[in-house]
Design an enzyme around this catalytic site. Structure first.
Site, PDB file in Angstrom:
ATOM      1  N   ASP A   1       0.861  -1.188   0.000  1.00 55.51           N
ATOM      2  CA  ASP A   1       0.000   0.000   0.000  1.00 55.51           C
ATOM      3  C   ASP A   1       0.893   1.232   0.000  1.00 55.51           C
ATOM      4  O   ASP A   1       2.121   1.114  -0.106  1.00 55.51           O
ATOM      5  CB  ASP A   1      -0.963  -0.024   1.208  1.00 55.51           C
ATOM      6  CG  ASP A   1      -2.244   0.764   0.926  1.00 55.51           C
ATOM      7  OD1 ASP A   1      -2.133   1.970   0.607  1.00 55.51           O
ATOM      8  OD2 ASP A   1      -3.344   0.181   1.007  1.00 55.51           O
TER       9      ASP A   1
ATOM     10  N   VAL B   1      -7.976   1.924  -5.211  1.00 52.30           N
ATOM     11  CA  VAL B   1      -9.250   2.651  -5.359  1.00 52.30           C
ATOM     12  C   VAL B   1      -9.874   2.470  -6.754  1.00 52.30           C
ATOM     13  O   VAL B   1      -9.171   2.256  -7.739  1.00 52.30           O
ATOM     14  CB  VAL B   1      -9.050   4.168  -5.089  1.00 52.30           C
ATOM     15  CG1 VAL B   1      -8.948   4.423  -3.595  1.00 52.30           C
ATOM     16  CG2 VAL B   1      -7.843   4.683  -5.835  1.00 52.30           C
ATOM     17  N   GLU B   2     -11.194   2.596  -6.805  1.00 54.32           N
ATOM     18  CA  GLU B   2     -11.923   2.356  -8.059  1.00 54.32           C
ATOM     19  C   GLU B   2     -11.811   3.579  -8.979  1.00 54.32           C
ATOM     20  O   GLU B   2     -12.735   4.397  -9.104  1.00 54.32           O
ATOM     21  CB  GLU B   2     -13.404   2.055  -7.704  1.00 54.32           C
ATOM     22  CG  GLU B   2     -14.280   1.615  -8.852  1.00 54.32           C
ATOM     23  CD  GLU B   2     -14.031   0.179  -9.318  1.00 54.32           C
ATOM     24  OE1 GLU B   2     -12.988  -0.388  -8.996  1.00 54.32           O
ATOM     25  OE2 GLU B   2     -14.908  -0.350 -10.026  1.00 54.32           O
TER      26      GLU B   2
ATOM     27  N   SER C   1     -14.821  -3.512  -9.458  1.00 54.47           N
ATOM     28  CA  SER C   1     -16.211  -3.984  -9.514  1.00 54.47           C
ATOM     29  C   SER C   1     -16.948  -3.430 -10.720  1.00 54.47           C
ATOM     30  O   SER C   1     -18.057  -3.867 -11.004  1.00 54.47           O
ATOM     31  CB  SER C   1     -16.964  -3.672  -8.225  1.00 54.47           C
ATOM     32  OG  SER C   1     -16.415  -2.636  -7.521  1.00 54.47           O
TER      33      SER C   1
ATOM     34  N   HIS D   1     -12.859 -10.718  -9.666  1.00 50.80           N
ATOM     35  CA  HIS D   1     -13.783  -9.915  -8.855  1.00 50.80           C
ATOM     36  C   HIS D   1     -14.317 -10.682  -7.654  1.00 50.80           C
ATOM     37  O   HIS D   1     -15.200 -11.527  -7.780  1.00 50.80           O
ATOM     38  CB  HIS D   1     -14.934  -9.430  -9.758  1.00 50.80           C
ATOM     39  CG  HIS D   1     -15.905  -8.538  -9.050  1.00 50.80           C
ATOM     40  ND1 HIS D   1     -17.230  -8.459  -9.391  1.00 50.80           N
ATOM     41  CD2 HIS D   1     -15.735  -7.680  -8.009  1.00 50.80           C
ATOM     42  CE1 HIS D   1     -17.837  -7.600  -8.597  1.00 50.80           C
ATOM     43  NE2 HIS D   1     -16.956  -7.120  -7.753  1.00 50.80           N
TER      44      HIS D   1
ATOM     45  N   ASN E   1     -17.737  -8.796  -1.289  1.00 50.54           N
ATOM     46  CA  ASN E   1     -17.480  -8.328   0.069  1.00 50.54           C
ATOM     47  C   ASN E   1     -18.539  -8.887   1.026  1.00 50.54           C
ATOM     48  O   ASN E   1     -19.722  -8.776   0.716  1.00 50.54           O
ATOM     49  CB  ASN E   1     -17.541  -6.787   0.036  1.00 50.54           C
ATOM     50  CG  ASN E   1     -17.119  -6.156   1.332  1.00 50.54           C
ATOM     51  OD1 ASN E   1     -16.537  -6.793   2.193  1.00 50.54           O
ATOM     52  ND2 ASN E   1     -17.445  -4.887   1.477  1.00 50.54           N
TER      53      ASN E   1
ATOM     54  N   GLU F   1     -15.936 -13.654  -9.855  1.00 55.39           N
ATOM     55  CA  GLU F   1     -16.102 -13.516 -11.304  1.00 55.39           C
ATOM     56  C   GLU F   1     -14.709 -13.379 -11.903  1.00 55.39           C
ATOM     57  O   GLU F   1     -13.955 -12.475 -11.525  1.00 55.39           O
ATOM     58  CB  GLU F   1     -16.933 -12.269 -11.624  1.00 55.39           C
ATOM     59  CG  GLU F   1     -18.399 -12.388 -11.228  1.00 55.39           C
ATOM     60  CD  GLU F   1     -19.205 -11.126 -11.541  1.00 55.39           C
ATOM     61  OE1 GLU F   1     -20.307 -11.247 -12.068  1.00 55.39           O
ATOM     62  OE2 GLU F   1     -18.722 -10.007 -11.230  1.00 55.39           O
TER      63      GLU F   1
ATOM     64  N   ASN G   1     -23.296  -7.655 -10.613  1.00 52.59           N
ATOM     65  CA  ASN G   1     -23.722  -6.280 -10.324  1.00 52.59           C
ATOM     66  C   ASN G   1     -24.650  -5.743 -11.409  1.00 52.59           C
ATOM     67  O   ASN G   1     -25.553  -4.955 -11.131  1.00 52.59           O
ATOM     68  CB  ASN G   1     -22.510  -5.358 -10.150  1.00 52.59           C
ATOM     69  CG  ASN G   1     -21.826  -5.614  -8.819  1.00 52.59           C
ATOM     70  OD1 ASN G   1     -22.430  -6.195  -7.916  1.00 52.59           O
ATOM     71  ND2 ASN G   1     -20.578  -5.208  -8.690  1.00 52.59           N
TER      72      ASN G   1
HETATM   73  N1  LIG Z   1     -15.742  -2.615  -1.132  1.00 52.16           N
HETATM   74  C1  LIG Z   1     -16.441  -3.486  -1.822  1.00 52.16           C
HETATM   75  O1  LIG Z   1     -17.544  -3.905  -1.431  1.00 52.16           O
HETATM   76  C2  LIG Z   1     -15.873  -4.038  -3.089  1.00 52.16           C
HETATM   77  C3  LIG Z   1     -16.351  -5.248  -3.613  1.00 52.16           C
HETATM   78  C4  LIG Z   1     -15.773  -5.770  -4.764  1.00 52.16           C
HETATM   79  C5  LIG Z   1     -14.758  -5.067  -5.407  1.00 52.16           C
HETATM   80  N2  LIG Z   1     -14.332  -3.878  -4.897  1.00 52.16           N
HETATM   81  C6  LIG Z   1     -13.243  -3.172  -5.622  1.00 52.16           C
HETATM   82  O2  LIG Z   1     -12.018  -3.402  -4.934  1.00 52.16           O
HETATM   83  C7  LIG Z   1     -11.147  -2.281  -5.079  1.00 52.16           C
HETATM   84  C8  LIG Z   1     -10.740  -1.768  -3.711  1.00 52.16           C
HETATM   85  O3  LIG Z   1     -11.903  -1.404  -2.995  1.00 52.16           O
HETATM   86  P1  LIG Z   1     -11.882  -1.184  -1.424  1.00 52.16           P
HETATM   87  O4  LIG Z   1     -13.295  -1.078  -1.014  1.00 52.16           O
HETATM   88  O5  LIG Z   1     -11.009  -2.191  -0.791  1.00 52.16           O
HETATM   89  O6  LIG Z   1     -11.188   0.242  -1.321  1.00 52.16           O
HETATM   90  P2  LIG Z   1     -10.445   0.926  -0.099  1.00 52.16           P
HETATM   91  O7  LIG Z   1     -10.576   2.367  -0.303  1.00 52.16           O
HETATM   92  O8  LIG Z   1     -10.882   0.332   1.191  1.00 52.16           O
HETATM   93  O9  LIG Z   1      -8.916   0.477  -0.290  1.00 52.16           O
HETATM   94  C9  LIG Z   1      -8.097   0.925  -1.337  1.00 52.16           C
HETATM   95  C10 LIG Z   1      -6.655   0.846  -0.850  1.00 52.16           C
HETATM   96  O10 LIG Z   1      -5.810   1.056  -1.937  1.00 52.16           O
HETATM   97  C11 LIG Z   1      -4.721   1.836  -1.510  1.00 52.16           C
HETATM   98  N3  LIG Z   1      -4.068   2.441  -2.667  1.00 52.16           N
HETATM   99  C12 LIG Z   1      -4.476   3.481  -3.425  1.00 52.16           C
HETATM  100  N4  LIG Z   1      -3.558   3.701  -4.402  1.00 52.16           N
HETATM  101  C13 LIG Z   1      -2.595   2.772  -4.276  1.00 52.16           C
HETATM  102  C14 LIG Z   1      -1.402   2.467  -4.973  1.00 52.16           C
HETATM  103  N5  LIG Z   1      -1.017   3.206  -6.000  1.00 52.16           N
HETATM  104  N6  LIG Z   1      -0.678   1.410  -4.568  1.00 52.16           N
HETATM  105  C15 LIG Z   1      -1.055   0.675  -3.518  1.00 52.16           C
HETATM  106  N7  LIG Z   1      -2.159   0.936  -2.801  1.00 52.16           N
HETATM  107  C16 LIG Z   1      -2.917   1.958  -3.173  1.00 52.16           C
HETATM  108  C17 LIG Z   1      -5.341   2.827  -0.555  1.00 52.16           C
HETATM  109  O11 LIG Z   1      -4.364   3.403   0.307  1.00 52.16           O
HETATM  110  C18 LIG Z   1      -6.319   1.934   0.178  1.00 52.16           C
HETATM  111  O12 LIG Z   1      -5.723   1.341   1.306  1.00 52.16           O
HETATM  112  C19 LIG Z   1     -11.921  -1.279  -5.923  1.00 52.16           C
HETATM  113  O13 LIG Z   1     -11.573  -1.469  -7.266  1.00 52.16           O
HETATM  114  C20 LIG Z   1     -13.384  -1.685  -5.686  1.00 52.16           C
HETATM  115  O14 LIG Z   1     -14.243  -1.306  -6.733  1.00 52.16           O
HETATM  116  C21 LIG Z   1     -14.849  -3.353  -3.773  1.00 52.16           C
END
Ligand SMILES: NC(=O)c1ccc[n+]([C@@H]2O[C@H](COP(=O)([O-])OP(=O)(O)OC[C@H]3O[C@@H](n4cnc5c(N)ncnc54)[C@H](O)[C@@H]3O)[C@@H](O)[C@H]2O)c1
Length: 709
Positions: free
Chosen positions: A342, A400-401, A428, A449, A452, A461, A499
């Site tokens: 991270d 991040v998304e 996602s 994919h 959560n 997926e 989704n």
């Molecule tokens: N939260 C959900 O329910 C869910 C479900 C399925 C998929 N997703 C997908 O998973 C991904 C992450 O979602 P999340 O909810 O865990 O987000 P989150 O915000 O909890 O975590 C993202 C993490 O990525 C880190 N980060 C950002 N830029 C970075 C980089 N350059 N190198 C390393 N780390 C970096 C951030 O510091 C943070 O800790 C997204 O693409 C989201 O769409 C989320």
């Protein structure tokens, strides 16, 4: 002695015979018609021998004793009479075996399930090995039936009622140690040279009484009135877990109450009857089909036998957030070392903490020992740079998304990994194909994919982007299975499969709320339908801001048919984000739901009472039918290949009620024609393009069903 196809009878000295179940041309031993018929002949053969002192029942298969009865046979039972006949045939073969006048001992060195366990229960003694492959249980309830080869009768007579009930009611399986503790097996032996050790043990202990583990408390619990209390508690537990939607566990409780104290023959007759009543229900047929669908996943790599997946021995995770922490847990849980990267140590710490909490829960529940807990946690290492990435087989991106961030991160990662390393994105909603455009080796990039929370949601997926190589897809498909998940291969596109289908459902729920239906009622009708939670509660869980963002993405991609309700954005802007900040459609304190936030109604502009008069059934149709409509289109576009994959995806990814067989099976039970006509009516009544039946649905209606069986 005669020769048999499924069994070998081997003389083992001292008048002992080894009865080895070894079905030809098969990896498993299954009680099909031929194996049962032959068992009868074997028993007659043995019964006619005056010299035999004992029989050791073994298996000729690796890691397997007997997998159970032939599931296709059970699925084909279409009348109660046929089902009684089928169960009685198995019961009688096994019952005659139980009456052999000498020592009989089962040597269990692998999976011993359903009919296999019922054969073992009919032996005078049982032995298990310490092999990891040993799993002993009666999983029938998960197929909507009950143990019908004598298991419902014999297990509660062997071990304490309080241990037998959970095994029969939930299909819980135990390994050798737990089987020993529960009193199922008489001894627990090393797996090395297991059959020899078992034979030696069996001869040495011949004639001695079998082991009973009942404590004084267990004996009291089996007496009136405590017995009644145990049953009523169990019934309450079943109702809580199943909301009365699954007849099998309730029937099991009725049967066990009824056969208590009856002689074995009479008890077996009643068992066969109860089995038959359940076996012919559509619910059982749907559950069997679901089981077969998930089993078929185990036999493929998602692409084809000509493709060889890469073996994943080391993994990386980018982003230690909600998903990254969960994904790192998933690797470590299967003893795959994982590097978690991270931007700063605080974030890495949070990811580690999250994985630690999930392992901590397993430790608390005694599913892990302290050394195992330490071992699992030791598999996860944190980093701020790419140190160690050269050795990784797969890196899962969970940052991040945001497309620009993802492209940058993937392109950068490519410089630090080996040429063969697969880069998987956990996005996602974003396009995998677009991410590939930023990479030097796009063939190594695909979607992976998770849902959560990662530790509880079984679906993954696997998304094939335009340039993903078959090997990348197959590697991720195999990896998902290795992680204990169920994968489906999905074509790249907005919302992928799950989704994309879930969105119209959530969206319609929002529209219904604006049209005068209460949050409480919307959620109640869907919970009554069988969903694990209603759509409003689900929006709170996902985060109302996140739900709104996804709705907009799909609206942009699909246009009018995905017109997003403005409600989620308005509510999110009012500061109600859902469970994560304590208020959404419901109010929460420390994660516990306290009730509905009534004030939310005031936020809705021009709320009408237009849909307040709809019946519960119409409300279900308003929310579920648009999902069916979208699924018809997704299938026509080849997002997945079969209605079975849609069903697997919706059940494993959203908790769509398994007893309904999945979205497509439900659609077929409703009839596609009726679904299309009803949607046409909803469209005319103001729903417009959002709910208008598409051509793909009309095509299915014309053909008849989604499934072609
Ligand atoms: N939260 C959900 O329910 C869910 C479900 C399925 C998929 N997703 C997908 O998973 C991904 C992450 O979602 P999340 O909810 O865990 O987000 P989150 O915000 O909890 O975590 C993202 C993490 O990525 C880190 N980060 C950002 N830029 C970075 C980089 N350059 N190198 C390393 N780390 C970096 C951030 O510091 C943070 O800790 C997204 O693409 C989201 O769409 C989320």
């Amino acid at each position: 002695m005669a020769n048999y196809v499924n069994y070998k009878l081997i003389e083992r000295g001292d008048n002992w015979v080894e009865l080895c179940f070894d079905q030809p041309d098969s990896k498993a031993n299954i009680f099909n018609e031929s194996a049962l018929r032959e068992l009868d002949a074997v028993v007659a053969d043995l019964a006619g021998r005056k010299d035999v002192k004992g029989v050791l029942v073994t298996s000729g298969k690796k890691d397997m004793f007997v997998a159970g009865a032939d599931i296709n046979l059970i699925k084909s039972l279409d009348t109660i009479d046929k089902a009684i006949e089928g169960a009685s045939a198995g019961q009688q073969a096994i019952h005659r075996f139980s009456k052999l006048p000498f020592e009989t001992v089962a040597a269990i060195n692998g999976a011993c399930l359903g009919g296999g366990f019922e054969l073992a229960l009919a032996c005078k003694k049982r032995l298990a090995s310490d092999s990891k492959a040993v799993k002993i249980g009666l999983p029938e309830v998960m197929l909507g039936i009950l143990p019908g080869f004598g298991g419902s009768v014999r297990l509660p007579r062997l071990i304490p009622l309080t241990a037998a009930l959970p095994m029969i009611l939930t299909g819980k399986q135990v390994d050798g140690v737990r089987a020993y503790k529960a009193g199922i097996v008489d001894a627990y032996l090393p797996s090395q040279d297991f059959n020899e050790r078992a034979l030696k043990w069996a001869k040495a202990n011949a004639g001695k009484p079998g082991r009973r583990v009942h404590t004084f408390k267990d004996k009291v619990m089996e007496m009136v009135p405590m017995r009644g209390i145990v049953f009523s508690q169990a019934r309450k537990g079943v109702m809580k877990a199943t909301k009365g939607k699954y007849p099998a566990p309730l029937k099991i409780l009725d049967l066990l109450g009824e056969i208590h104290g009856l002689d074995t023959e009479e008890a077996l007759k009643r068992e066969a009857k109860s089995f038959a009543v359940l076996a012919v229900t559509p619910i059982s047929k749907r559950l069997i089909e679901l089981f077969q669908l998930s089993e078929s996943v185990k036999k493929t790599n998602g692409v084809g036998p000509e493709v060889t997946p890469i073996k994943v021995e080391r993994a990386g995770v980018l982003g230690a957030g909600v998903m990254g922490g969960g994904i790192a847990w998933a690797f470590a849980n299967k003893d795959i070392p994982v590097r978690m990267k991270d931007l700063n140590w605080d974030s890495v710490g949070l990811g580690l903490q999250q994985a630690g909490e999930t392992f901590g829960y397993a430790l608390k529940k005694k599913r892990l020992t302290k050394p195992q807990f330490m071992g699992k946690m030791g598999h996860i290492s944190g980093t701020l740079d790419y140190a160690g990435f050269k050795n990784l087989d797969v890196v899962v991106e969970a940052v991040v998304e945001n497309m620009d961030v993802k492209k940058k991160v993937l392109a950068e990662t490519e410089n630090h990994v080996s040429e063969n390393c697969i880069l998987a994105s956990n996005t996602s909603s974003l396009s995998i194909t677009e991410m590939q455009s930023a990479c030097k080796r796009p063939q190594n990039v695909a979607g992976f994919h998770f849902f959560n929370p990662v530790s509880r949601m079984p679906l993954i997926e696997v998304i094939a982007g335009a340039q993903s190589s078959p090997q990348a897809v197959a590697t991720l498909f195999e990896l998902a299975k290795k992680l204990g998940k169920t994968p489906i291969v999905v074509k790249d596109g907005p919302g992928f499969l799950v989704n994309r289908l879930l969105l119209p459902y959530m969206n319609e729920a929002m529209f219904l709320f604006s049209e005068g239906v209460s949050v409480e009622r919307i959620d109640k009708v869907m919970v009554d339908f069988g969903m694990p939670m209603g759509p409003m509660r689900l929006a709170d869980e996902v985060g109302i801001d996140t739900a709104s963002k996804v709705a907009k993405i799909l609206n942009n991609a699909f246009g009018a048919r995905a017109e997003a309700s403005p409600l989620s954005e308005i509510i999110a802007k009012s500061g109600r984000l859902g469970k994560k900040n304590g208020k959404g459609f419901y109010i929460y304190e420390n994660g516990k739901q306290l009730g509905i936030d009534d004030s939310i109604v005031q936020l809705i502009p021009n709320r009408t009472a237009k849909s307040a008069g709809l019946t519960d059934q119409e409300l279900v149709q308003r929310m579920i039918y648009p999902m069916i409509n979208e699924a018809a289109l997704a299938l026509a576009e080849g997002v997945v290949k079969t209605p079975g994959e849609v069903d697997l995806g919706m059940i494993m990814g959203t908790g769509f009620p398994p007893f309904r067989g999945g979205l497509m099976r439900f659609a077929d039970s409703e009839r596609a024609q009726k679904v299309a006509e009803t949607l046409e009516r909803f469209a005319g009544a103001g729903g417009g393009d959002r709910v208008k039946p598409n051509q793909a649905l009309w095509d299915v209606a014309k053909r008849g069903n989604f499934y072609r069986d």
